[in-house]
Design a protein around this motif. Structure first.
Motif, PDB file in Angstrom:
ATOM      1  N   VAL A 255      -3.306  10.267   8.961  1.00 40.52           N
ATOM      2  CA  VAL A 255      -2.723   9.616   7.249  1.00 40.52           C
ATOM      3  C   VAL A 255      -3.062   9.247   6.345  1.00 40.52           C
ATOM      4  O   VAL A 255      -4.694   8.923   6.984  1.00 40.52           O
ATOM      5  CB  VAL A 255      -1.653   8.298   8.051  1.00 40.52           C
ATOM      6  N   CYS A 256      -2.567   9.241   5.603  1.00 40.23           N
ATOM      7  CA  CYS A 256      -3.805   7.844   4.499  1.00 40.23           C
ATOM      8  C   CYS A 256      -3.054   6.356   4.147  1.00 40.23           C
ATOM      9  O   CYS A 256      -1.864   7.047   4.120  1.00 40.23           O
ATOM     10  CB  CYS A 256      -3.916   8.697   3.190  1.00 40.23           C
ATOM     11  N   PHE A 257      -3.901   5.552   3.683  1.00 39.29           N
ATOM     12  CA  PHE A 257      -3.671   4.222   3.808  1.00 39.29           C
ATOM     13  C   PHE A 257      -4.241   3.588   2.561  1.00 39.29           C
ATOM     14  O   PHE A 257      -5.211   3.766   2.875  1.00 39.29           O
ATOM     15  CB  PHE A 257      -2.907   3.470   5.061  1.00 39.29           C
ATOM     16  N   THR A 258      -3.716   3.423   0.957  1.00 39.48           N
ATOM     17  CA  THR A 258      -4.130   3.344   0.724  1.00 39.48           C
ATOM     18  C   THR A 258      -3.472   1.964  -0.218  1.00 39.48           C
ATOM     19  O   THR A 258      -2.446   1.482  -0.266  1.00 39.48           O
ATOM     20  CB  THR A 258      -3.665   4.188  -0.576  1.00 39.48           C
ATOM     21  N   VAL A 259      -4.976   0.507  -0.261  1.00 35.94           N
ATOM     22  CA  VAL A 259      -4.258  -0.122  -0.822  1.00 35.94           C
ATOM     23  C   VAL A 259      -4.123  -0.122  -2.414  1.00 35.94           C
ATOM     24  O   VAL A 259      -5.160  -0.305  -2.724  1.00 35.94           O
ATOM     25  CB  VAL A 259      -5.276  -1.518   0.367  1.00 35.94           C
TER      26      VAL A 259
ATOM     27  N   GLY B  53       0.541  -0.795   0.074  1.00 35.04           N
ATOM     28  CA  GLY B  53      -0.290   0.051  -0.204  1.00 35.04           C
ATOM     29  C   GLY B  53       1.192   1.249   0.154  1.00 35.04           C
ATOM     30  O   GLY B  53       2.010   1.379   0.099  1.00 35.04           O
ATOM     31  N   ILE B  54      -0.146   2.038   0.357  1.00 31.83           N
ATOM     32  CA  ILE B  54       1.135   3.756  -0.546  1.00 31.83           C
ATOM     33  C   ILE B  54       0.092   4.194   1.717  1.00 31.83           C
ATOM     34  O   ILE B  54      -0.659   4.644   1.293  1.00 31.83           O
ATOM     35  CB  ILE B  54       0.495   4.692  -1.492  1.00 31.83           C
ATOM     36  N   LEU B  55       1.517   4.747   2.187  1.00 34.45           N
ATOM     37  CA  LEU B  55       1.274   5.364   3.602  1.00 34.45           C
ATOM     38  C   LEU B  55       2.029   6.388   3.453  1.00 34.45           C
ATOM     39  O   LEU B  55       2.507   7.104   2.535  1.00 34.45           O
ATOM     40  CB  LEU B  55       2.140   4.698   4.407  1.00 34.45           C
ATOM     41  N   ALA B  56       0.697   7.467   3.749  1.00 35.27           N
ATOM     42  CA  ALA B  56       0.530   9.256   3.109  1.00 35.27           C
ATOM     43  C   ALA B  56       0.806  10.405   4.173  1.00 35.27           C
ATOM     44  O   ALA B  56      -0.400   9.941   5.034  1.00 35.27           O
ATOM     45  CB  ALA B  56      -0.511   9.774   2.181  1.00 35.27           C
ATOM     46  N   MET B  57       1.529  10.685   4.663  1.00 34.54           N
ATOM     47  CA  MET B  57       1.758  11.341   5.732  1.00 34.54           C
ATOM     48  C   MET B  57       2.049  13.018   6.006  1.00 34.54           C
ATOM     49  O   MET B  57       2.223  13.465   4.596  1.00 34.54           O
ATOM     50  CB  MET B  57       2.303  11.111   7.039  1.00 34.54           C
ATOM     51  N   ASN B  58       2.003  13.269   6.566  1.00 30.45           N
ATOM     52  CA  ASN B  58       2.394  14.782   6.408  1.00 30.45           C
ATOM     53  C   ASN B  58       3.731  14.810   6.676  1.00 30.45           C
ATOM     54  O   ASN B  58       4.420  14.784   8.178  1.00 30.45           O
ATOM     55  CB  ASN B  58       2.041  16.329   8.050  1.00 30.45           C
ATOM     56  N   GLY B  59       5.089  15.477   5.594  1.00 32.82           N
ATOM     57  CA  GLY B  59       6.613  15.451   5.865  1.00 32.82           C
ATOM     58  C   GLY B  59       6.797  16.897   6.366  1.00 32.82           C
ATOM     59  O   GLY B  59       5.933  17.224   6.894  1.00 32.82           O
TER      60      GLY B  59
ATOM     61  N   TYR C 271       4.597  19.750   3.090  1.00 32.82           N
ATOM     62  CA  TYR C 271       4.756  19.281   2.040  1.00 32.82           C
ATOM     63  C   TYR C 271       4.409  17.076   2.124  1.00 32.82           C
ATOM     64  O   TYR C 271       4.985  17.322   3.220  1.00 32.82           O
ATOM     65  CB  TYR C 271       6.273  18.396   1.241  1.00 32.82           C
ATOM     66  N   PRO C 272       3.304  16.843   1.493  1.00 28.20           N
ATOM     67  CA  PRO C 272       3.141  15.463   1.422  1.00 28.20           C
ATOM     68  C   PRO C 272       4.124  14.278   1.753  1.00 28.20           C
ATOM     69  O   PRO C 272       5.557  14.703   1.056  1.00 28.20           O
ATOM     70  CB  PRO C 272       1.924  15.477   0.399  1.00 28.20           C
ATOM     71  N   TYR C 273       4.334  13.293   2.479  1.00 30.75           N
ATOM     72  CA  TYR C 273       5.275  12.589   2.562  1.00 30.75           C
ATOM     73  C   TYR C 273       4.406  11.809   1.782  1.00 30.75           C
ATOM     74  O   TYR C 273       3.839  10.068   2.787  1.00 30.75           O
ATOM     75  CB  TYR C 273       6.297  12.332   3.147  1.00 30.75           C
ATOM     76  N   ALA C 274       4.247  10.627   1.235  1.00 29.51           N
ATOM     77  CA  ALA C 274       4.182  10.042   0.159  1.00 29.51           C
ATOM     78  C   ALA C 274       4.326   8.561   0.416  1.00 29.51           C
ATOM     79  O   ALA C 274       5.713   8.436  -0.627  1.00 29.51           O
ATOM     80  CB  ALA C 274       2.561   9.131  -0.658  1.00 29.51           C
ATOM     81  N   ILE C 275       4.639   7.566   1.367  1.00 27.86           N
ATOM     82  CA  ILE C 275       5.425   5.933   0.345  1.00 27.86           C
ATOM     83  C   ILE C 275       5.081   4.582   0.198  1.00 27.86           C
ATOM     84  O   ILE C 275       4.376   4.143   0.869  1.00 27.86           O
ATOM     85  CB  ILE C 275       6.827   5.320   2.008  1.00 27.86           C
TER      86      ILE C 275
END
Length: 87
Positions: free
Chosen positions: A74-78, A27-33, A37-41
């Motif tokens: 956070v946002c988590f997208t599978v 999945g993609i874990l997105a958070m505040n960087g 700036y957004p930070y998604a990995i």
């Protein structure tokens, strides 16, 4: 807290969401960087259906951990194993 889904046709029920979590591992874990700036990995995860918890693979230090200490929003997208069908 969350806005309702705009296109109801895209909504999935709880059991379908749980099946998606159970059958995939990425999945993609997105958070505040840094500096807003957004930070998604991309990240590997494990879903424990009994506890209804998602466990993420990763180090105990680094940018992800620092960002989570600042904000746990956070946002988590599978994403599954979809493929594009050739016509």
């Amino acid at each position: 807290m969350f806005k309702p889904i705009r296109k109801k046709i895209n909504e999935i029920d709880h059991s379908s969401a749980e099946a998606l979590l159970q059958s995939n591992r990425r999945g993609i874990l997105a958070m505040n960087g840094d500096n807003g700036y957004p930070y998604a990995i991309p990240i590997n995860y494990f879903y424990d259906s009994l506890a209804q918890k998602i466990y993420f693979h990763g180090a105990k230090a680094g940018h992800k951990v620092e960002a989570l200490k600042v904000s746990d929003n956070v946002c988590f997208t599978v994403y599954g194993n979809e493929c594009i069908a050739e016509s």
